[in-house]
Scaffold this motif. Sequence first.
Motif, PDB file in Angstrom:
ATOM      1  N   GLU A  10       0.838  -1.203   0.000  1.00 25.54           N
ATOM      2  CA  GLU A  10       0.000   0.000   0.000  1.00 25.54           C
ATOM      3  C   GLU A  10       0.870   1.250   0.000  1.00 25.54           C
ATOM      4  N   GLU A  11       1.918   1.237   0.805  1.00 28.41           N
ATOM      5  CA  GLU A  11       2.809   2.396   0.864  1.00 28.41           C
ATOM      6  C   GLU A  11       3.465   2.635  -0.496  1.00 28.41           C
ATOM      7  N   ILE A  12       3.915   1.577  -1.130  1.00 26.49           N
ATOM      8  CA  ILE A  12       4.534   1.699  -2.456  1.00 26.49           C
ATOM      9  C   ILE A  12       3.536   2.264  -3.460  1.00 26.49           C
ATOM     10  N   VAL A  13       2.312   1.760  -3.436  1.00 26.05           N
ATOM     11  CA  VAL A  13       1.282   2.241  -4.367  1.00 26.05           C
ATOM     12  C   VAL A  13       0.961   3.706  -4.090  1.00 26.05           C
ATOM     13  N   LEU A  14       0.799   4.061  -2.828  1.00 33.00           N
ATOM     14  CA  LEU A  14       0.475   5.441  -2.459  1.00 33.00           C
ATOM     15  C   LEU A  14       1.603   6.389  -2.873  1.00 33.00           C
ATOM     16  N   LEU A  15       2.835   5.989  -2.637  1.00 38.46           N
ATOM     17  CA  LEU A  15       3.979   6.804  -3.059  1.00 38.46           C
ATOM     18  C   LEU A  15       4.012   6.952  -4.581  1.00 38.46           C
ATOM     19  N   THR A  16       3.712   5.877  -5.289  1.00 35.75           N
ATOM     20  CA  THR A  16       3.724   5.922  -6.750  1.00 35.75           C
ATOM     21  C   THR A  16       2.632   6.826  -7.285  1.00 35.75           C
ATOM     22  N   ARG A  51      -8.524   0.023  -4.286  1.00 38.59           N
ATOM     23  CA  ARG A  51      -9.882   0.059  -3.717  1.00 38.59           C
ATOM     24  C   ARG A  51      -9.837   0.172  -2.191  1.00 38.59           C
ATOM     25  N   ARG A  52      -8.935  -0.605  -1.571  1.00 37.57           N
ATOM     26  CA  ARG A  52      -8.822  -0.585  -0.109  1.00 37.57           C
ATOM     27  C   ARG A  52      -8.407   0.811   0.372  1.00 37.57           C
ATOM     28  N   MET A  53      -7.482   1.444  -0.332  1.00 35.22           N
ATOM     29  CA  MET A  53      -7.036   2.777   0.086  1.00 35.22           C
ATOM     30  C   MET A  53      -8.076   3.853  -0.199  1.00 35.22           C
ATOM     31  N   GLU A  54      -8.917   3.630  -1.196  1.00 36.97           N
ATOM     32  CA  GLU A  54     -10.033   4.554  -1.407  1.00 36.97           C
ATOM     33  C   GLU A  54     -11.020   4.459  -0.251  1.00 36.97           C
ATOM     34  N   LYS A  55     -11.273   3.242   0.221  1.00 36.51           N
ATOM     35  CA  LYS A  55     -12.186   3.058   1.360  1.00 36.51           C
ATOM     36  C   LYS A  55     -11.624   3.701   2.625  1.00 36.51           C
ATOM     37  N   LYS A  56     -10.310   3.689   2.771  1.00 36.69           N
ATOM     38  CA  LYS A  56      -9.664   4.312   3.931  1.00 36.69           C
ATOM     39  C   LYS A  56      -9.556   5.832   3.764  1.00 36.69           C
ATOM     40  N   ASP A  57      -9.937   6.335   2.598  1.00 35.86           N
ATOM     41  CA  ASP A  57      -9.852   7.750   2.246  1.00 35.86           C
ATOM     42  C   ASP A  57      -8.402   8.238   2.086  1.00 35.86           C
ATOM     43  N   TYR A  58      -7.494   7.323   1.737  1.00 31.24           N
ATOM     44  CA  TYR A  58      -6.110   7.702   1.439  1.00 31.24           C
ATOM     45  C   TYR A  58      -5.982   8.162  -0.007  1.00 31.24           C
ATOM     46  N   LEU A  59      -6.905   7.682  -0.846  1.00 26.46           N
ATOM     47  CA  LEU A  59      -6.929   8.026  -2.268  1.00 26.46           C
ATOM     48  C   LEU A  59      -8.346   8.399  -2.660  1.00 26.46           C
ATOM     49  N   ARG A  60      -8.450   9.182  -3.713  1.00 34.39           N
ATOM     50  CA  ARG A  60      -9.739   9.411  -4.360  1.00 34.39           C
ATOM     51  C   ARG A  60      -9.505   9.197  -5.849  1.00 34.39           C
ATOM     52  N   SER A  61     -10.551   8.875  -6.554  1.00 34.58           N
ATOM     53  CA  SER A  61     -10.404   8.647  -7.988  1.00 34.58           C
ATOM     54  C   SER A  61     -11.491   9.353  -8.758  1.00 34.58           C
ATOM     55  N   GLY A  84      -4.296  10.521   3.080  1.00 34.16           N
ATOM     56  CA  GLY A  84      -3.253   9.690   2.478  1.00 34.16           C
ATOM     57  C   GLY A  84      -1.870  10.285   2.684  1.00 34.16           C
ATOM     58  N   LYS A  85      -1.777  11.597   2.528  1.00 29.98           N
ATOM     59  CA  LYS A  85      -0.490  12.279   2.764  1.00 29.98           C
ATOM     60  C   LYS A  85      -0.092  12.143   4.225  1.00 29.98           C
ATOM     61  N   ALA A  86      -1.050  12.274   5.138  1.00 26.08           N
ATOM     62  CA  ALA A  86      -0.765  12.114   6.561  1.00 26.08           C
ATOM     63  C   ALA A  86      -0.288  10.690   6.847  1.00 26.08           C
ATOM     64  N   ALA A  87      -0.890   9.700   6.193  1.00 25.39           N
ATOM     65  CA  ALA A  87      -0.467   8.306   6.377  1.00 25.39           C
ATOM     66  C   ALA A  87       0.960   8.110   5.885  1.00 25.39           C
ATOM     67  N   LEU A  88       1.300   8.710   4.740  1.00 27.52           N
ATOM     68  CA  LEU A  88       2.675   8.622   4.232  1.00 27.52           C
ATOM     69  C   LEU A  88       3.652   9.312   5.174  1.00 27.52           C
ATOM     70  N   ASP A  89       3.279  10.490   5.664  1.00 33.10           N
ATOM     71  CA  ASP A  89       4.145  11.213   6.604  1.00 33.10           C
ATOM     72  C   ASP A  89       4.372  10.394   7.869  1.00 33.10           C
ATOM     73  N   TYR A  90       3.299   9.793   8.375  1.00 29.48           N
ATOM     74  CA  TYR A  90       3.397   8.982   9.582  1.00 29.48           C
ATOM     75  C   TYR A  90       4.319   7.782   9.347  1.00 29.48           C
ATOM     76  N   SER A  91       4.160   7.139   8.206  1.00 26.97           N
ATOM     77  CA  SER A  91       4.974   5.979   7.867  1.00 26.97           C
ATOM     78  C   SER A  91       6.452   6.371   7.760  1.00 26.97           C
ATOM     79  N   LYS A  92       6.720   7.470   7.082  1.00 25.09           N
ATOM     80  CA  LYS A  92       8.100   7.943   6.918  1.00 25.09           C
ATOM     81  C   LYS A  92       8.703   8.296   8.274  1.00 25.09           C
ATOM     82  N   GLU A  93       7.951   9.027   9.081  1.00 19.50           N
ATOM     83  CA  GLU A  93       8.396   9.438  10.406  1.00 19.50           C
ATOM     84  C   GLU A  93       8.714   8.225  11.283  1.00 19.50           C
ATOM     85  N   THR A  94       7.831   7.245  11.252  1.00 19.72           N
ATOM     86  CA  THR A  94       8.021   6.029  12.041  1.00 19.72           C
ATOM     87  C   THR A  94       9.279   5.294  11.607  1.00 19.72           C
TER      88      THR A  94
END
Length: 127
Positions: A10-16, A51-61, A84-94
Amino acid sequence: MKEYQLGEFEEIVLLTVAILHDDAYGVSIKEDIETRLGRKVSVSALQTALRRMEKKDYLRSEFGEATAIRGGKRKRYFKVTKIGKAALDYSKETRMKLWSAIPDVSYEFSKTWISKGHLPLPGLPNS
């Protein structure tokens, strides 16, 4: 801070999606991951993650315009949301916190590999 759950893929897809920005649709996301990371991506795994990340509201299409080249079919374009950006920031920070907590002594063995001009490869003896 709220915890954001992102699996590795998911992180790879979101970053891409963020990298591709206005050109992030299924095929372009798949091709970019395969090119950048040398990693095969199945269409079904990618679609499930999107689809899973859209449900989590990390992505919109949203759909693009229909084109004759695609037989009138429209591409579904993806964008990273604020969450989604907050999730990426959190992941990077962690990850950075974990990386910075590793004591230098944990890497003493790597000096030998670097001085020999090679790094160990998975599945091969590391001498």
